[in-house]
Design a protein around this motif. Sequence first.
Motif, PDB file in Angstrom:
ATOM      1  N   TYR A  38      27.989   1.248  -8.272  1.00 36.31           N
ATOM      2  CA  TYR A  38      28.817   1.039  -9.453  1.00 36.31           C
ATOM      3  C   TYR A  38      28.199  -0.066 -10.304  1.00 36.31           C
ATOM      4  CZ  TYR A  38      32.623   3.908  -7.563  1.00 36.31           C
ATOM      5  OH  TYR A  38      33.380   4.947  -7.090  1.00 36.31           O
ATOM      6  N   ARG A  43      36.008   4.635 -14.902  1.00 35.68           N
ATOM      7  CA  ARG A  43      36.706   3.362 -15.107  1.00 35.68           C
ATOM      8  C   ARG A  43      37.560   3.024 -13.893  1.00 35.68           C
ATOM      9  NH1 ARG A  43      37.219   1.254 -20.268  1.00 35.68           N
ATOM     10  NH2 ARG A  43      36.264   2.479 -21.929  1.00 35.68           N
ATOM     11  N   ARG A  44      38.014   1.768 -13.855  1.00 29.95           N
ATOM     12  CA  ARG A  44      38.997   1.363 -12.862  1.00 29.95           C
ATOM     13  C   ARG A  44      40.388   1.763 -13.353  1.00 29.95           C
ATOM     14  NH1 ARG A  44      36.227  -1.906  -9.341  1.00 29.95           N
ATOM     15  NH2 ARG A  44      34.575  -3.185 -10.269  1.00 29.95           N
ATOM     16  N   TRP A  55      41.208  -9.079 -13.309  1.00 28.91           N
ATOM     17  CA  TRP A  55      41.283  -7.676 -13.690  1.00 28.91           C
ATOM     18  C   TRP A  55      41.318  -7.549 -15.200  1.00 28.91           C
ATOM     19  CZ3 TRP A  55      45.486  -5.558  -9.778  1.00 28.91           C
ATOM     20  CH2 TRP A  55      44.990  -5.715  -8.469  1.00 28.91           C
ATOM     21  N   TYR A 108      43.416  -2.102  -7.864  1.00 32.07           N
ATOM     22  CA  TYR A 108      42.673  -1.847  -9.102  1.00 32.07           C
ATOM     23  C   TYR A 108      41.316  -1.296  -8.689  1.00 32.07           C
ATOM     24  CZ  TYR A 108      40.943  -2.994 -13.868  1.00 32.07           C
ATOM     25  OH  TYR A 108      40.441  -2.954 -15.159  1.00 32.07           O
ATOM     26  N   LYS A 109      41.192   0.030  -8.755  1.00 32.73           N
ATOM     27  CA  LYS A 109      40.044   0.691  -8.137  1.00 32.73           C
ATOM     28  C   LYS A 109      39.365   1.653  -9.097  1.00 32.73           C
ATOM     29  CE  LYS A 109      39.159   1.285  -4.216  1.00 32.73           C
ATOM     30  NZ  LYS A 109      37.925   0.846  -3.525  1.00 32.73           N
ATOM     31  N   SER A 110      38.130   1.998  -8.762  1.00 37.98           N
ATOM     32  CA  SER A 110      37.419   3.049  -9.470  1.00 37.98           C
ATOM     33  C   SER A 110      38.206   4.360  -9.389  1.00 37.98           C
ATOM     34  CB  SER A 110      36.032   3.241  -8.843  1.00 37.98           C
ATOM     35  OG  SER A 110      35.526   4.527  -9.111  1.00 37.98           O
ATOM     36  N   TRP A 111      38.286   5.064 -10.523  1.00 34.35           N
ATOM     37  CA  TRP A 111      38.991   6.352 -10.524  1.00 34.35           C
ATOM     38  C   TRP A 111      38.381   7.314  -9.510  1.00 34.35           C
ATOM     39  CZ3 TRP A 111      43.182   8.911 -11.417  1.00 34.35           C
ATOM     40  CH2 TRP A 111      43.155  10.306 -11.506  1.00 34.35           C
ATOM     41  N   GLY A 130      41.363   0.600 -17.969  1.00 35.45           N
ATOM     42  CA  GLY A 130      40.719  -0.304 -17.030  1.00 35.45           C
ATOM     43  C   GLY A 130      39.263  -0.517 -17.417  1.00 35.45           C
ATOM     44  N   THR A 170      33.431   1.333 -15.088  1.00 30.82           N
ATOM     45  CA  THR A 170      32.766   1.233 -13.784  1.00 30.82           C
ATOM     46  C   THR A 170      31.811   2.407 -13.639  1.00 30.82           C
ATOM     47  OG1 THR A 170      34.849   0.317 -12.948  1.00 30.82           O
ATOM     48  CG2 THR A 170      33.156   0.803 -11.324  1.00 30.82           C
TER      49      THR A 170
END
Length: 304
Positions: free
Chosen positions: A145, A163-164, A203, A240-243, A264, A267
Amino acid sequence: MLRFDDLQLFVRTAETGSLSAAARQLDVSPAVASAALKRLEQQLQVRLLARSTRSLRLTPEGELYLVHARLALQSLEEGRQQLVGSQEGICGVLQLSAPSDLGRNTLLPWLDEFQDEHPQLQLRLLLADRVADLFREPVDIALRYGAPEDSSLVALPVAPNNRRVLCASPSYLARYGAPQTVEDLRDHNCLLYMLHGRAHDRWRFQDGKREVLMSVAGNRVCDDADVTRRWAVAGRGVVYKSWLDVAEDVREGRLQVLLPNWLGEPTPLYLVCAHRAQLSKAVHLLREFVQLRCQRLLDAAPWC
């Protein structure tokens, strides 16, 4: 003239950190292995390995030469494959590094499918959230990433629009409610993972031209990003994570996207290698394969 088996023995010894282990892998005796290393060092007129009764390590010259030895072996293997293989098939060994969450929950079934299409291909998979050293570790390519900071690396985009996203489980939302604004995250338990050696607790969100950087906190931090996703699925907090990491959880209802009107942070996912010579036919096919499946997930992203 340098011998192929001497180069192979040197590379295996460097990778395993043990002359005897390398000898076992190549099915030769320790004496033959030791003679091969001595012969290689004599031909190069440098000391490649510093050996003692208890340890073995690369010298600075050995670390430098290891990169070239790997490339030479890879080039010879690719030449052999072109001679004996068909134009349609790929074979040999592909060593791949990937982030823990993406690897375990998204990439694994894709690799099963890819290997079913190319049964002669052998895969060696390294899953870790730390950044693999592509010059020293036994890795051909890596999925990462973010664009690499090292400009000497070759980076090819795989999912540049990723994206996140902010997520939580239905059970967590039933107990604590959903944040209505970005600022509400201060009142929620935010699950954190380590990024570049520190907790990722800042974030970033965007609403049109407005950008907000939130400092968040929570009662759990892990150096394995997959663990934070599992905590979120178990109802322990907001993540809060990568899609690409949570798309399947969202589709199956295990997680829900929060504040969908806020974007977000980008990423992007890249395929990274140390040299263009490593961009073999297998690598190009794998990139196209993963790129297509990433795009299918991105087509269902909340910002699309």
